[in-house]
Design an enzyme around this catalytic site. Structure first.
Site, short mmCIF file in Angstrom:
data_model
loop_
_atom_site.label_atom_id
_atom_site.label_comp_id
_atom_site.label_asym_id
_atom_site.label_seq_id
_atom_site.Cartn_x
_atom_site.Cartn_y
_atom_site.Cartn_z
N CYS A 188 -1.77 0.13 -5.65
CA CYS A 188 -0.74 0.96 -5.85
C CYS A 188 -1.15 2.50 -5.81
CB CYS A 188 0.14 0.73 -7.27
SG CYS A 188 1.44 1.58 -7.66
N GLY A 241 6.33 -6.61 3.29
CA GLY A 241 7.08 -6.37 2.30
C GLY A 241 8.38 -5.76 2.95
N ARG A 242 8.13 -4.40 3.25
CA ARG A 242 9.28 -3.66 4.01
C ARG A 242 9.90 -4.20 5.17
NH1 ARG A 242 6.41 2.07 4.80
NH2 ARG A 242 4.64 0.48 4.95
N HIS A 302 -4.56 -3.58 2.29
CA HIS A 302 -3.86 -2.66 2.90
C HIS A 302 -4.71 -1.48 3.50
CE1 HIS A 302 0.16 -0.56 3.30
NE2 HIS A 302 -0.54 0.34 3.26
N LYS A 357 -5.16 -7.48 -3.95
CA LYS A 357 -4.73 -6.75 -3.20
C LYS A 357 -4.99 -5.26 -3.45
CE LYS A 357 -0.03 -5.49 -1.32
NZ LYS A 357 -0.13 -3.98 -1.44
N GLN A 393 1.34 -11.06 -10.10
CA GLN A 393 0.36 -9.84 -9.77
C GLN A 393 0.31 -9.10 -11.28
OE1 GLN A 393 1.16 -5.92 -7.59
NE2 GLN A 393 0.12 -6.98 -6.00
#
Length: 337
Positions: free
Chosen positions: A97, A226-227, A170, A141, A66
């Site tokens: 981000c 992810g989490r 997201h 992303k 990435q």
């Protein structure tokens, strides 16, 4: 359903990705995304970036680097370097981000604040002869906006002008960080209107979350976690089961694997980190997530207080001896996560 492991800065480098594949993945994870590379004026990668993308350090072939930048020139030279020196043919651009230092530079989700510049970036990138001649695949992303979702249709329209490998959505705006509910209506718009393949990312932490998502969006065949996979790595078995509803977990076996996974990550990190303090700090970051599936957290205090390696290892041993893994119906992470 294709499953991707999301990039988490400082956490999902190769010292975690390789053990994850060894203990849990075993072919179940379709793509592993690296924490972002940030191009600089020297046109050289940082040592830690080089180490993380080095093919010799990655036992998995399905690793996707990435990159975070708002400069097409920097993005193109990074792509060239990744292809020529490391053989990567797919690159992911970070447009999501929410970090303040990143956004202030117009990168990450800050990239979404200037749509004219964003469109120019993609035109310059997708018209580059090197990228065209070598058929480099580019995925993105993204979040759905900077300060609001009002411009999400406009952002989506820009993405639709280019042939992306995938658009990973997201569905939060930058100011949400990782709080507030995901905007599923915005995600639904992407599914309906995008000319590119859509991948979902956001708040799938448990079997219940996964089943609810599948019921609402049966046409979506790829998700990024992810989490959720760091907190409960064995969740991958549920996600890839033929029947996720009926799949029975062996939680004792899952605890054994968690112990093995932890041990392997620690071994890998000790190879590249000098001194106990740094390595322990990185391992404690994992426990900030994994603690959510433990039925008894009282011994976790010893882990978090540990300063020396032998003290830390003993504390983890006590914790895993005295606690069990639970499969939670829902997980609510601390707002900082």
């Amino acid at each position: 359903m294709k499953i991707y492991l999301a990039p988490l800065e400082g956490l999902t480098d190769y010292t975690l990705r390789n053990p994850f594949e060894e203990v849990y993945g075993q072919g179940k994870v379709d793509k592993y995304f690296t924490p972002f590379i940030s191009p600089n004026s020297s046109e050289r990668f940082l040592t830690k970036e080089m180490r993380d993308i080095d093919r010799l350090n990655n036992t998995n072939k399905n690793v996707i680097p990435q990159v975070m930048t708002n400069s097409s020139k920097d993005f193109i030279w990074t792509i060239k370097k990744l292809y020529e020196e490391f053989g990567y043919k797919e690159i992911n651009l970070n447009a999501g981000c929410p970090s303040g230092t990143v956004v202030s530079k117009g990168k990450g989700s800050g990239f979404l604040g200037d749509l004219d510049r964003m469109e120019k970036f993609f035109y310059e990138t997708f018209s580059d002869s090197f990228i065209l001649d070598n058929d480099i695949k580019i995925s993105v992303k993204t979040r759905i906006g900077l300060n609001d979702s009002e411009h999400w249709p406009d952002i989506l329209e820009i993405y639709n002008k280019f042939k992306l490998e995938e658009l990973i959505v997201h569905p939060r705006i930058r100011s949400d960080f990782y709080k507030n509910d995901v905007n599923l209506e915005a995600f639904n718009l992407a599914l309906k209107e995008s000319t590119n393949k859509i991948v979902y990312n956001g708040d799938i932490f448990t079997r219940t979350d996964f089943l609810e998502f599948k019921e609402r969006f049966p046409e979506c065949d790829a998700i990024m976690l992810g989490r959720g996979l760091i907190a409960d790595p064995a969740l991958i078995d549920v996600l890839k089961a033929k029947d996720p509803v009926e799949f029975k977990r062996d939680l004792e076996y899952d605890k054994e694997r968690l112990a093995k996974f932890h041990k392997r990550v620690l071994e890998e990190r000790l190879k590249i980190m000098s001194g106990d303090k740094h390595a322990i700090h990185r391992m404690k970051e994992m426990w900030c997530y994994m603690e959510y599936v433990l039925d008894d957290k009282k011994d976790l205090k010893l882990v978090k207080k540990s300063q020396k390696m032998e003290e830390y290892k003993l504390a983890v041993k006590v914790l895993l001896n005295n606690t069990n893994i639970e499969e939670k119906e829902h997980i609510s992470f601390w707002k900082k996560h």
